[in-house]
Design a protein around this motif. Sequence first.
Motif, PDB file in Angstrom:
ATOM      1  N   SER A 129       8.534  11.833  -0.223  1.00 48.20           N
ATOM      2  CA  SER A 129       8.825  11.893  -1.655  1.00 48.20           C
ATOM      3  C   SER A 129       9.630  10.671  -2.108  1.00 48.20           C
ATOM      4  O   SER A 129       9.347  10.074  -3.150  1.00 48.20           O
ATOM      5  N   LEU A 130      10.636  10.279  -1.312  1.00 49.12           N
ATOM      6  CA  LEU A 130      11.474   9.140  -1.688  1.00 49.12           C
ATOM      7  C   LEU A 130      10.716   7.821  -1.577  1.00 49.12           C
ATOM      8  O   LEU A 130      10.899   6.918  -2.395  1.00 49.12           O
ATOM      9  N   TRP A 131       9.854   7.690  -0.567  1.00 47.48           N
ATOM     10  CA  TRP A 131       9.022   6.487  -0.469  1.00 47.48           C
ATOM     11  C   TRP A 131       8.160   6.354  -1.716  1.00 47.48           C
ATOM     12  O   TRP A 131       8.021   5.261  -2.285  1.00 47.48           O
ATOM     13  N   ALA A 132       7.546   7.461  -2.140  1.00 47.06           N
ATOM     14  CA  ALA A 132       6.675   7.433  -3.316  1.00 47.06           C
ATOM     15  C   ALA A 132       7.447   7.006  -4.559  1.00 47.06           C
ATOM     16  O   ALA A 132       6.920   6.293  -5.422  1.00 47.06           O
ATOM     17  N   MET A 133       8.718   7.414  -4.656  1.00 45.58           N
ATOM     18  CA  MET A 133       9.508   7.105  -5.838  1.00 45.58           C
ATOM     19  C   MET A 133       9.999   5.655  -5.836  1.00 45.58           C
ATOM     20  O   MET A 133       9.856   4.930  -6.822  1.00 45.58           O
ATOM     21  N   PHE A 134      10.547   5.205  -4.706  1.00 40.58           N
ATOM     22  CA  PHE A 134      11.156   3.875  -4.674  1.00 40.58           C
ATOM     23  C   PHE A 134      10.139   2.741  -4.522  1.00 40.58           C
ATOM     24  O   PHE A 134      10.496   1.578  -4.713  1.00 40.58           O
ATOM     25  N   LYS A 143       0.839  -1.192   0.000  1.00 45.46           N
ATOM     26  CA  LYS A 143       0.000   0.000   0.000  1.00 45.46           C
ATOM     27  C   LYS A 143       0.875   1.244   0.000  1.00 45.46           C
ATOM     28  O   LYS A 143       2.003   1.219   0.489  1.00 45.46           O
ATOM     29  N   SER A 144       0.336   2.329  -0.513  1.00 42.21           N
ATOM     30  CA  SER A 144       1.062   3.593  -0.519  1.00 42.21           C
ATOM     31  C   SER A 144       0.912   4.287   0.827  1.00 42.21           C
ATOM     32  O   SER A 144      -0.185   4.331   1.393  1.00 42.21           O
ATOM     33  N   ILE A 145       2.017   4.860   1.333  1.00 46.16           N
ATOM     34  CA  ILE A 145       1.932   5.569   2.605  1.00 46.16           C
ATOM     35  C   ILE A 145       1.116   6.857   2.457  1.00 46.16           C
ATOM     36  O   ILE A 145       0.719   7.460   3.456  1.00 46.16           O
ATOM     37  N   ALA A 146       0.846   7.260   1.210  1.00 47.85           N
ATOM     38  CA  ALA A 146       0.008   8.437   0.986  1.00 47.85           C
ATOM     39  C   ALA A 146      -1.410   8.198   1.486  1.00 47.85           C
ATOM     40  O   ALA A 146      -2.161   9.151   1.719  1.00 47.85           O
ATOM     41  N   ASP A 147      -1.782   6.915   1.663  1.00 46.30           N
ATOM     42  CA  ASP A 147      -3.122   6.585   2.161  1.00 46.30           C
ATOM     43  C   ASP A 147      -3.247   6.826   3.662  1.00 46.30           C
ATOM     44  O   ASP A 147      -4.364   6.838   4.196  1.00 46.30           O
ATOM     45  N   TYR A 199       1.858  -2.123   4.337  1.00 46.47           N
ATOM     46  CA  TYR A 199       2.598  -0.886   4.107  1.00 46.47           C
ATOM     47  C   TYR A 199       4.106  -1.168   4.093  1.00 46.47           C
ATOM     48  O   TYR A 199       4.586  -2.022   4.847  1.00 46.47           O
ATOM     49  N   PRO A 200       4.877  -0.461   3.257  1.00 51.70           N
ATOM     50  CA  PRO A 200       6.331  -0.638   3.278  1.00 51.70           C
ATOM     51  C   PRO A 200       6.890  -0.076   4.582  1.00 51.70           C
ATOM     52  O   PRO A 200       6.455   0.987   5.040  1.00 51.70           O
ATOM     53  N   SER A 227       5.033   8.843  10.671  1.00 53.43           N
ATOM     54  CA  SER A 227       6.395   9.367  10.829  1.00 53.43           C
ATOM     55  C   SER A 227       7.338   8.468  10.042  1.00 53.43           C
ATOM     56  O   SER A 227       7.133   7.244   9.976  1.00 53.43           O
ATOM     57  N   ALA A 228       8.349   9.059   9.437  1.00 55.88           N
ATOM     58  CA  ALA A 228       9.287   8.282   8.626  1.00 55.88           C
ATOM     59  C   ALA A 228      10.647   8.958   8.638  1.00 55.88           C
ATOM     60  O   ALA A 228      10.769  10.148   8.974  1.00 55.88           O
ATOM     61  N   THR A 229      11.673   8.197   8.290  1.00 53.14           N
ATOM     62  CA  THR A 229      13.030   8.742   8.223  1.00 53.14           C
ATOM     63  C   THR A 229      13.695   8.350   6.913  1.00 53.14           C
ATOM     64  O   THR A 229      13.340   7.340   6.289  1.00 53.14           O
ATOM     65  N   VAL A 230      14.647   9.153   6.495  1.00 53.45           N
ATOM     66  CA  VAL A 230      15.498   8.812   5.358  1.00 53.45           C
ATOM     67  C   VAL A 230      16.931   9.152   5.751  1.00 53.45           C
ATOM     68  O   VAL A 230      17.184  10.166   6.396  1.00 53.45           O
ATOM     69  N   LYS A 231      17.849   8.265   5.394  1.00 54.04           N
ATOM     70  CA  LYS A 231      19.266   8.547   5.593  1.00 54.04           C
ATOM     71  C   LYS A 231      19.973   8.389   4.265  1.00 54.04           C
ATOM     72  O   LYS A 231      19.839   7.375   3.593  1.00 54.04           O
ATOM     73  N   LEU A 232      20.722   9.420   3.904  1.00 52.32           N
ATOM     74  CA  LEU A 232      21.459   9.441   2.652  1.00 52.32           C
ATOM     75  C   LEU A 232      22.934   9.581   2.954  1.00 52.32           C
ATOM     76  O   LEU A 232      23.340  10.524   3.640  1.00 52.32           O
ATOM     77  N   ASP A 233      23.752   8.637   2.485  1.00 44.88           N
ATOM     78  CA  ASP A 233      25.206   8.774   2.632  1.00 44.88           C
ATOM     79  C   ASP A 233      25.826   8.846   1.251  1.00 44.88           C
ATOM     80  O   ASP A 233      25.439   8.105   0.348  1.00 44.88           O
ATOM     81  N   VAL A 234      26.762   9.781   1.077  1.00 39.83           N
ATOM     82  CA  VAL A 234      27.320  10.039  -0.248  1.00 39.83           C
ATOM     83  C   VAL A 234      28.836  10.049  -0.221  1.00 39.83           C
ATOM     84  O   VAL A 234      29.459  10.304   0.808  1.00 39.83           O
ATOM     85  N   ASN A 235      29.404   9.778  -1.395  1.00 38.77           N
ATOM     86  CA  ASN A 235      30.848   9.835  -1.571  1.00 38.77           C
ATOM     87  C   ASN A 235      31.098  10.222  -3.024  1.00 38.77           C
ATOM     88  O   ASN A 235      30.945   9.402  -3.924  1.00 38.77           O
TER      89      ASN A 235
END
Length: 284
Positions: free
Chosen positions: A165-170, A57-61, A236-237, A66-74
């Motif tokens: 936004s990232l949940w919706a995309m992935f 199911k989409s979390i938009a429903d 839900y994811p 509450s949700a978190t995102v962690k981005l690590d870059v190099n």
Amino acid sequence: MKTTIRNLAVVLGMAVVMTAAVLLLAFNARGSALSTVGLGAAAATPTPPAGDAIPLKSIADLPSFSATVKLDVNGLIDGQRAQGDLTGLLTNNQGKSQITVSGSLLGDLATKVGGSLVGLFTPSKVDLYKVPEGAYVVINGFVPVCVKPKALNATAALDDMSPQSLWAMFTSSDVARGKLVGEETLNGTTVKHYVIDGDAFLAAAQHSKNEKLRTFGESLWSAEDADLYVDAKTGYPVAFRGRYSGSFEPLKFEGDFGIQLDLTSTNANKTVALPSACNNPISK
């Protein structure tokens, strides 16, 4: 004697013709093999099967979560060497939302949102509020500063970095396809663990009808296999783990990066309210 010589010449002539024919056939066969097995094969590497559609199911429903995102870059940000991380915390409740961003790369992101104003501060975190009155950006340093952007796209970088936004995309139906590994327990919740093939994800994203997803796919050089965990009861994811190489537009980044998404609570009804610093915001 003349007859013998004539016969010998005929035999030699036939031998030459047969040898030439054999060589010609061998050359043609070799050329065909090279065109099939060599460059042609390299240019037409088959894309792995995308797998079955992952039921979720989409979390938009959800009215609140509450949700978190962690981005690590190099890699590089705006051409400058960058290695670090960003963490985004999202609270969404009844049409109001708050995204709190922190991490070692915060300065790079905050500058894109607050411009020259941020140069006056050393932010410990940045909050983006979306409320009926509009969008507000709070830069938290020694003294919190509230900015009410005039431009409609001023908060685009923070919006694109948000867990929502990232949940919706992935987890879009275009790319949420893969193999079921089995049921597991994740943070006390029974989940179904799926693996999304990296090459299949890349191909699906690049041909998606969703413009944002397609743009993201076209900016990637490669994608590793990703893990998606779905709540076995609610559908839900609850978690996503993926690693990619390429560009990430919100940060003007190029290189290797990993994304971790977690749905931490649903229907928590946490209050989203503007801080007092936004009573007299700076308009820019």
